[in-house]
Design an enzyme around this catalytic site. Sequence first.
Site, mmCIF file in Angstrom:
data_model
loop_
_atom_site.group_PDB
_atom_site.id
_atom_site.type_symbol
_atom_site.label_atom_id
_atom_site.label_comp_id
_atom_site.label_asym_id
_atom_site.label_seq_id
_atom_site.Cartn_x
_atom_site.Cartn_y
_atom_site.Cartn_z
ATOM 1 N N LYS A 299 0.841 -1.217 0.000
ATOM 2 C CA LYS A 299 0.000 0.000 0.000
ATOM 3 C C LYS A 299 0.870 1.258 0.000
ATOM 4 C CE LYS A 299 -2.479 -2.797 -0.408
ATOM 5 N NZ LYS A 299 -2.450 -4.255 -0.286
ATOM 6 N N VAL B 192 0.514 -20.181 -18.334
ATOM 7 C CA VAL B 192 1.965 -20.160 -18.560
ATOM 8 C C VAL B 192 2.444 -21.592 -18.395
ATOM 9 C CG1 VAL B 192 4.175 -19.270 -17.782
ATOM 10 C CG2 VAL B 192 2.154 -17.818 -17.681
ATOM 11 N N LEU C 192 -6.434 -13.155 4.339
ATOM 12 C CA LEU C 192 -6.471 -11.708 4.523
ATOM 13 C C LEU C 192 -6.082 -11.369 5.953
ATOM 14 C CD1 LEU C 192 -9.851 -10.960 2.708
ATOM 15 C CD2 LEU C 192 -7.561 -10.362 1.892
ATOM 16 N N HIS D 47 -22.830 15.262 2.798
ATOM 17 C CA HIS D 47 -22.703 15.745 1.425
ATOM 18 C C HIS D 47 -21.579 16.774 1.343
ATOM 19 C CE1 HIS D 47 -23.725 17.126 -2.574
ATOM 20 N NE2 HIS D 47 -23.616 18.364 -2.123
HETATM 21 C C1 FAD Z 1 1.936 -8.555 -1.407
HETATM 22 C C2 FAD Z 1 0.826 -8.853 -0.422
HETATM 23 C C3 FAD Z 1 -0.143 -7.895 -0.176
HETATM 24 C C4 FAD Z 1 -1.168 -8.147 0.739
HETATM 25 N N1 FAD Z 1 -2.107 -7.184 0.942
HETATM 26 C C5 FAD Z 1 -3.114 -7.419 1.811
HETATM 27 C C6 FAD Z 1 -4.084 -6.421 2.075
HETATM 28 O O1 FAD Z 1 -4.030 -5.315 1.523
HETATM 29 N N2 FAD Z 1 -5.076 -6.695 2.963
HETATM 30 C C7 FAD Z 1 -5.155 -7.913 3.591
HETATM 31 O O2 FAD Z 1 -6.088 -8.108 4.374
HETATM 32 N N3 FAD Z 1 -4.245 -8.885 3.357
HETATM 33 C C8 FAD Z 1 -3.226 -8.666 2.498
HETATM 34 N N4 FAD Z 1 -2.273 -9.635 2.294
HETATM 35 C C9 FAD Z 1 -2.420 -10.924 3.001
HETATM 36 C C10 FAD Z 1 -1.920 -10.808 4.448
HETATM 37 O O3 FAD Z 1 -0.609 -10.333 4.454
HETATM 38 C C11 FAD Z 1 -2.026 -12.145 5.137
HETATM 39 O O4 FAD Z 1 -3.334 -12.636 5.007
HETATM 40 C C12 FAD Z 1 -1.696 -12.020 6.611
HETATM 41 O O5 FAD Z 1 -0.378 -11.534 6.796
HETATM 42 C C13 FAD Z 1 -1.856 -13.356 7.320
HETATM 43 O O6 FAD Z 1 -1.590 -13.172 8.676
HETATM 44 P P1 FAD Z 1 -1.068 -14.367 9.593
HETATM 45 O O7 FAD Z 1 -0.906 -13.783 10.949
HETATM 46 O O8 FAD Z 1 -1.929 -15.546 9.402
HETATM 47 O O9 FAD Z 1 0.363 -14.774 9.004
HETATM 48 P P2 FAD Z 1 1.657 -13.961 8.593
HETATM 49 O O10 FAD Z 1 1.425 -12.529 8.453
HETATM 50 O O11 FAD Z 1 2.214 -14.701 7.436
HETATM 51 O O12 FAD Z 1 2.611 -14.144 9.846
HETATM 52 C C14 FAD Z 1 3.130 -15.375 10.191
HETATM 53 C C15 FAD Z 1 4.373 -15.163 11.020
HETATM 54 O O13 FAD Z 1 4.792 -16.410 11.560
HETATM 55 C C16 FAD Z 1 6.205 -16.502 11.484
HETATM 56 N N5 FAD Z 1 6.565 -17.919 11.490
HETATM 57 C C17 FAD Z 1 6.307 -18.840 10.522
HETATM 58 N N6 FAD Z 1 6.748 -20.048 10.905
HETATM 59 C C18 FAD Z 1 7.289 -19.891 12.135
HETATM 60 C C19 FAD Z 1 7.899 -20.770 13.053
HETATM 61 N N7 FAD Z 1 8.019 -22.083 12.804
HETATM 62 N N8 FAD Z 1 8.353 -20.272 14.217
HETATM 63 C C20 FAD Z 1 8.234 -18.945 14.508
HETATM 64 N N9 FAD Z 1 7.656 -18.062 13.667
HETATM 65 C C21 FAD Z 1 7.184 -18.536 12.513
HETATM 66 C C22 FAD Z 1 6.530 -15.797 10.186
HETATM 67 O O14 FAD Z 1 7.884 -15.395 10.151
HETATM 68 C C23 FAD Z 1 5.549 -14.633 10.221
HETATM 69 O O15 FAD Z 1 6.112 -13.521 10.870
HETATM 70 C C24 FAD Z 1 -1.217 -9.396 1.405
HETATM 71 C C25 FAD Z 1 -0.231 -10.367 1.171
HETATM 72 C C26 FAD Z 1 0.775 -10.106 0.279
HETATM 73 C C27 FAD Z 1 1.831 -11.153 0.039
#
Ligand code: FAD
Length: 475
Positions: free
Chosen positions: A54, A246, A328, A453
């Site tokens: 963003k 692809v 998300l 508005h």
């Molecule tokens: C380019 C991009 C843009 C995005 N834009 C949006 C958006 O605009 N809005 C939105 O809602 N979502 C967006 N997303 C999706 C969003 O980032 C994810 O849905 C969200 O981060 C998921 O949250 P989470 O807490 O499940 O996991 P994550 O954010 O993936 O966090 C998981 C964490 O666990 C840690 N971890 C993993 N394995 C281990 C382990 N064995 N031991 C210790 N730590 C570990 C990782 O290092 C990480 O820090 C986007 C994703 C991408 C790639």
Amino acid sequence: MAGKKIYDLIVVGSGPGGYVAAVRAAQLGMTVACIEKEPRLGGVCLNVGCIPSKALLDSSEYYHLAQHHFSAHGIQTGNVRLDLKAMMARKNQVVKELTENVNRLLEGHKVQIVRGTAALKGNDRVEVTPAPKTAAKARRRVLQAKAILLATGSTASAIPGIAFDGKKIISSTEALSFTTVPKHLAVVGGSYIGLELGSVWHRLGAKVTIIEMLPQIAPASDGQVARTLERILKEQGLSFRLKTRVEKAKVLQKGVQLTLSVGDKKEKLSCDRLLLAVGRKPNTKGLGLEKMGVQTDPRSGHILVDECYRTSVPTIYAIGDLTPGPMLAHKASAEGIAAVECMAGLPGEVNYDAVPAVVYTWPEVASVGLTEEQVKARGIPYCVGTFPFSGAGRARCMGEKDGFVKLIAHGKSDRVLGVHIIGPRAADMIAECVLALEFNASAEDISRTTHGHPTFSEALQEAALGIRKCSIYAS
Ligand SMILES: Cc1cc2nc3c(=O)[nH]c(=O)nc-3n(C[C@H](O)[C@H](O)[C@H](O)COP(=O)(O)OP(=O)(O)OC[C@H]3O[C@@H](n4cnc5c(N)ncnc54)[C@H](O)[C@@H]3O)c2cc1C
């Protein structure tokens, strides 16, 4: 083990699922440890996802506006020049500040931050292995807790036979940090990540081709909205190859040569970088799930949970990208809160029928609830009210006339079933629609709500009025 600390909760992963769950658990009086393997907290969302994308979308939008739109407002900017290094530095600064804020949040709630990679060692134990660089100082250790919450998120998927090389065949992570603008960026995947990053690099000067095997971009969106988005992005200069697969990608010295399959024909396409944005897979590897008997979906790899986010092992919970549902950040956070509330005996739950989805292109696309295609397929009687932004005074002031609000209401009860917006600030407008769904509002409720508005949200009120054919401004 006398004297060994037993936490109420260990959270594995500090993304928007994990850190929000940790804070909520601490608020509820639990003692909490949060384990993170990366140097910075915040997960994909803050480091290589929502936030940096963003930040670049906003910066590249300013660049585009300065080049193409300021003069219409009577602002002559002269020779607008891109300083990509400064743009990236700003993005990195935004990420740094927000990730540091996660540190402060956790520390402020007395959550123990533990650095290292976690693996399950029992239904109440997690082994933490510090990163290799810190191994000399820190040793492996085992933490114990009454409950464990897995929130390890997801990683970008490659395409069978086409692997990431981190340079020419890349994931979204690398596409957030290019040091030069690619001449031709090919993007595989016409969903939100491909469209957003394609928009960034196109605005900064790249030729961008988006390749999608389905007949529509933004496949989860309402068809009318997706077709409008495709038209507008094409007008902006992005190219689309729909119903195209692809098959191969050959890395050459200067770029990548793709073999595309279009129906029964094969075509070649050359680009200098290939971004694979075809989806993400849950991070389950190395967690020790099999040994512990934690069940996963054999097809998708997601961890299976019950309505309280408990896995097949009752003391182990899972949330976020690791579990089924939309990948998300707000879904992950909502599940994190619900999971710890369930652990505390509270009625935590997430209403999956009212989770908004946003594509941060310009114009933005935001939606909640059922699409017209879904309503039709379910045989639900329905009415549609639409209103174009060209009829909204605020949008005219801004010079934003593209797009519309589409509201779908039940044909008999008038209850709002879905809202789909393509237009300026759609991402912010959708909040009102999410609330409408949560409260089972009718289209008439929205139409009788006074909207300020001139605001973009007047278009929503007009679309709601349109259901009863009494829109004031529709021509
Ligand atoms: C380019 C991009 C843009 C995005 N834009 C949006 C958006 O605009 N809005 C939105 O809602 N979502 C967006 N997303 C999706 C969003 O980032 C994810 O849905 C969200 O981060 C998921 O949250 P989470 O807490 O499940 O996991 P994550 O954010 O993936 O966090 C998981 C964490 O666990 C840690 N971890 C993993 N394995 C281990 C382990 N064995 N031991 C210790 N730590 C570990 C990782 O290092 C990480 O820090 C986007 C994703 C991408 C790639």
